[in-house]
Design a protein around this motif. Structure first.
Motif, PDB file in Angstrom:
ATOM      1  N   LEU A  12       2.356  -5.127   3.379  1.00  0.00           N
ATOM      2  CA  LEU A  12       1.348  -4.060   3.503  1.00  0.00           C
ATOM      3  C   LEU A  12       0.358  -3.784   4.732  1.00  0.00           C
ATOM      4  O   LEU A  12       0.157  -2.979   5.395  1.00  0.00           O
ATOM      5  CB  LEU A  12       0.727  -3.607   2.149  1.00  0.00           C
ATOM      6  CG  LEU A  12       1.518  -3.132   0.895  1.00  0.00           C
ATOM      7  CD1 LEU A  12       0.449  -3.325  -0.225  1.00  0.00           C
ATOM      8  CD2 LEU A  12       2.078  -1.591   1.256  1.00  0.00           C
ATOM      9  N   THR A  13       0.102  -5.195   4.995  1.00  0.00           N
ATOM     10  CA  THR A  13      -0.910  -5.306   6.261  1.00  0.00           C
ATOM     11  C   THR A  13       0.125  -5.077   7.514  1.00  0.00           C
ATOM     12  O   THR A  13      -0.492  -4.407   8.602  1.00  0.00           O
ATOM     13  CB  THR A  13      -1.277  -6.616   6.317  1.00  0.00           C
ATOM     14  OG1 THR A  13      -2.103  -7.376   5.030  1.00  0.00           O
ATOM     15  CG2 THR A  13      -2.199  -6.986   7.403  1.00  0.00           C
ATOM     16  N   SER A  14       1.226  -5.460   7.469  1.00  0.00           N
ATOM     17  CA  SER A  14       2.030  -4.988   8.723  1.00  0.00           C
ATOM     18  C   SER A  14       2.599  -3.431   8.856  1.00  0.00           C
ATOM     19  O   SER A  14       2.981  -2.986   9.811  1.00  0.00           O
ATOM     20  CB  SER A  14       3.542  -5.857   8.640  1.00  0.00           C
ATOM     21  OG  SER A  14       2.900  -7.321   8.661  1.00  0.00           O
ATOM     22  N   HIS A  15       2.657  -2.967   7.478  1.00  0.00           N
ATOM     23  CA  HIS A  15       2.999  -1.401   7.446  1.00  0.00           C
ATOM     24  C   HIS A  15       1.935  -0.791   6.666  1.00  0.00           C
ATOM     25  O   HIS A  15       1.874  -0.153   5.565  1.00  0.00           O
ATOM     26  CB  HIS A  15       4.116  -1.315   6.687  1.00  0.00           C
ATOM     27  CG  HIS A  15       5.391  -2.292   7.340  1.00  0.00           C
ATOM     28  ND1 HIS A  15       5.627  -3.516   6.992  1.00  0.00           N
ATOM     29  CD2 HIS A  15       6.295  -1.749   8.139  1.00  0.00           C
ATOM     30  CE1 HIS A  15       6.633  -3.741   7.919  1.00  0.00           C
ATOM     31  NE2 HIS A  15       7.246  -2.893   8.484  1.00  0.00           N
ATOM     32  N   PRO A  16       0.612  -0.409   7.164  1.00  0.00           N
ATOM     33  CA  PRO A  16      -0.316   0.087   6.486  1.00  0.00           C
ATOM     34  C   PRO A  16      -0.085   1.693   6.293  1.00  0.00           C
ATOM     35  O   PRO A  16      -0.882   2.146   5.466  1.00  0.00           O
ATOM     36  CB  PRO A  16      -1.454  -0.183   7.539  1.00  0.00           C
ATOM     37  CG  PRO A  16      -0.873  -0.014   8.916  1.00  0.00           C
ATOM     38  CD  PRO A  16       0.392  -0.929   8.731  1.00  0.00           C
ATOM     39  N   GLU A  17       0.926   2.162   6.782  1.00  0.00           N
ATOM     40  CA  GLU A  17       1.167   3.431   6.520  1.00  0.00           C
ATOM     41  C   GLU A  17       1.693   3.746   5.033  1.00  0.00           C
ATOM     42  O   GLU A  17       1.586   4.870   4.599  1.00  0.00           O
ATOM     43  CB  GLU A  17       2.195   4.055   7.368  1.00  0.00           C
ATOM     44  CG  GLU A  17       3.473   3.437   7.400  1.00  0.00           C
ATOM     45  CD  GLU A  17       3.819   2.397   8.361  1.00  0.00           C
ATOM     46  OE1 GLU A  17       4.844   1.949   8.590  1.00  0.00           O
ATOM     47  OE2 GLU A  17       2.495   1.673   8.835  1.00  0.00           O
ATOM     48  N   TRP A  18       1.974   2.570   4.292  1.00  0.00           N
ATOM     49  CA  TRP A  18       2.652   2.643   3.183  1.00  0.00           C
ATOM     50  C   TRP A  18       1.450   2.202   2.124  1.00  0.00           C
ATOM     51  O   TRP A  18       1.650   2.416   0.748  1.00  0.00           O
ATOM     52  CB  TRP A  18       3.741   1.753   3.030  1.00  0.00           C
ATOM     53  CG  TRP A  18       4.948   2.256   3.733  1.00  0.00           C
ATOM     54  CD1 TRP A  18       5.345   1.601   4.938  1.00  0.00           C
ATOM     55  CD2 TRP A  18       5.996   3.122   3.342  1.00  0.00           C
ATOM     56  NE1 TRP A  18       6.541   2.388   5.321  1.00  0.00           N
ATOM     57  CE2 TRP A  18       6.889   3.076   4.398  1.00  0.00           C
ATOM     58  CE3 TRP A  18       6.035   3.994   2.317  1.00  0.00           C
ATOM     59  CZ2 TRP A  18       8.040   4.136   4.382  1.00  0.00           C
ATOM     60  CZ3 TRP A  18       7.202   4.862   2.241  1.00  0.00           C
ATOM     61  CH2 TRP A  18       8.143   4.901   3.060  1.00  0.00           C
ATOM     62  N   LEU A  19       0.272   1.991   2.474  1.00  0.00           N
ATOM     63  CA  LEU A  19      -0.557   1.601   1.568  1.00  0.00           C
ATOM     64  C   LEU A  19      -0.985   2.727   0.665  1.00  0.00           C
ATOM     65  O   LEU A  19      -1.279   2.238  -0.815  1.00  0.00           O
ATOM     66  CB  LEU A  19      -1.907   1.199   2.472  1.00  0.00           C
ATOM     67  CG  LEU A  19      -3.060   0.393   1.550  1.00  0.00           C
ATOM     68  CD1 LEU A  19      -2.636  -0.665   0.858  1.00  0.00           C
ATOM     69  CD2 LEU A  19      -4.240   0.246   2.429  1.00  0.00           C
ATOM     70  N   GLY A  20      -1.015   3.805   0.825  1.00  0.00           N
ATOM     71  CA  GLY A  20      -1.673   4.929   0.139  1.00  0.00           C
ATOM     72  C   GLY A  20      -0.572   5.066  -0.847  1.00  0.00           C
ATOM     73  O   GLY A  20      -0.961   5.302  -2.284  1.00  0.00           O
TER      74      GLY A  20
END
Length: 439
Positions: A12-20
């Motif tokens: 998730l740190t590498s892909h913050p767009e998926w955090l939500g």
């Protein structure tokens, strides 16, 4: 589990767009029947909330996603129970763990609607109760109304600490902030931990100990508040960063619930209702707790004469330590929580106290958001109220336990108190909005 959690947070740190989406799904699973017991959702929610607080999402976005996910989990669980009814018992995993279903069913049948509100904060019960509500044919409109309310408090309680931690790590906070925060957190954790442990073990001296611990922690804070400036300044900066015009009116309305007149009217109403309903010992406890907290708060303000933060356009001239709003709100809601827990198991009594603290915490935080109190002011107010509530309960219960109030009494007290609080808070809202103007 640690390796799996590290892998998820790393991705998730590498892909913050998926955090939500991750926050939404984790909140949903945490409230989903059966899965909510198996998956360590509480740890995951703290982790993703901390990542959101590091700058990926605002507090409002984080809470809204968690709220929506929790509602979806409730809805799916309710639908499963409504569809399968008693056939849900034949599911393979429930055949191996019948205690999950039986415990939630007994709890729901005993407490009804209240079980959905209180059980939200009890891990094994949270994901099972909505399914039980569907299985026992609780009317859908009633379930929706209760779920909307319960999920809101739950989202704040489970996501706000993680988000605040992430935001604190991101901001350039004053030197010495983390050491002060560590001392404060350790002290509060020790106090709360000892209170919880002695209460769960049914120790006879648990209530006097709780009073002594709260008042001792308050004394330590009052003696050392001048050395906690970095902590106060850092937390004030963190909360002020979330200020937004659309949130200002909400916070002013919340803070009105803790105003002197509002709390005076609410306390007087409770003080009149309990004797009128012949609840003499409950009335004595409430009077000692509310009046004692109010008098002690006024005396301590005059003694320490601490100035307020310079955030408002026209700063308030009264002193700030301890926060009167915080102490009054905690005293009132803790009094209700203590009365609600009489005659129940220690775990249920602690759960009622947790629920009672939620509106008081909201009022206390609104004071820091509005910039009229330092964070240590509201902590001192909470400790003061906790100490006097526990001391008052210990005095009233010196010879015999305080008896539980009947359902008839609660159906009269709760609606009247809520109506009074809401009416008093909204009545002077325009005047309050003019008062809380920022520089």
């Amino acid at each position: 589990m640690s390796a799996w959690l590290d892998s998820l947070t790393g991705w998730l740190t590498s892909h913050p767009e998926w955090l939500g989406l991750a926050i939404f799904l984790i909140a949903c699973v945490e409230c989903l029947a059966i899965l909510g017991i198996i998956v360590p959702g509480t740890v995951l929610m703290f982790a993703v909330a901390a990542m959101a607080g590091s700058g990926a999402l605002t507090l409002g976005q984080t809470l809204l996603l968690g709220y929506a996910g929790g509602l979806l989990g409730d809805a799916i669980s309710y639908a499963l129970g409504r569809h399968f009814h008693q056939g849900i018992r034949r599911l393979p995993i429930l055949r191996h763990h019948p205690e999950w279903l039986v415990g939630a069913e007994v709890y729901f049948q005993r407490y009804g609607i209240v079980s959905l509100l209180v059980g939200r904060y009890i891990g094994p019960l949270r994901p099972m109760l909505p399914m039980i509500a569907g299985m026992l044919d609780m009317p859908l409109p009633r379930f929706i109304a209760v779920s909307l309310l319960a999920a809101a408090g739950w989202a704040v309680a489970y996501l706000l600490p993680g988000w605040a931690t992430g935001a604190a790590l991101r901001l350039p906070l004053p030197e010495g902030f983390w050491s002060d925060a560590g001392v404060m957190a350790a002290g509060l954790a020790l106090v709360l931990g000892l209170i919880v442990q002695t209460s769960l073990r049914r120790q006879r001296w648990a209530t006097p100990l709780a009073a002594g611990l709260c008042l001792a922690a308050l004394g330590a804070l009052l003696l050392g508040w001048s050395r906690l400036h970095e902590l106060d300044q850092g937390l004030l900066t963190l909360i002020q960063e979330q200020r937004h015009a659309s949130l200002d009116q909400v916070m002013v309305l919340i803070t009105r619930l803790g105003d002197f007149n509002t709390q005076l009217y609410a306390g007087a109403l409770l003080g009149l209702l309990l004797p009128a309903l012949r609840q003499w010992r409950a009335a004595l406890f409430a009077g000692l707790a509310l009046l004692g907290t109010a008098l002690a708060n006024g005396g301590l303000k005059a003694l320490f004469a601490r100035g307020r933060p310079e955030v408002l356009l026209e700063p308030l001239h009264s002193y700030s330590l301890p926060s009167g709003h915080s102490s009054a709100a905690f005293a009132f809601f803790l009094t209700l929580g203590i009365l609600a827990g009489r005659g129940q198991t220690p775990r249920m009594r602690l759960t009622w106290l947790l629920l009672a603290c939620l509106p008081a915490i909201a009022i206390a935080l609104s004071r820091v958001y509005l910039g009229v109190h330092w964070p240590t002011d509201i902590i001192a107010g909470g400790l003061l109220a906790g100490g006097f509530c526990a001391a008052s309960l210990a005095l009233v219960q010196y010879r015999q336990p305080l008896e539980a109030l009947s359902a008839r009494v609660w159906w009269l007290i709760v609606p009247l108190c809520l109506a009074l609080l809401g009416g008093a808070a909204s009545w002077a809202l325009p005047e309050a909005l003019a008062l809380y103007r920022y520089r």
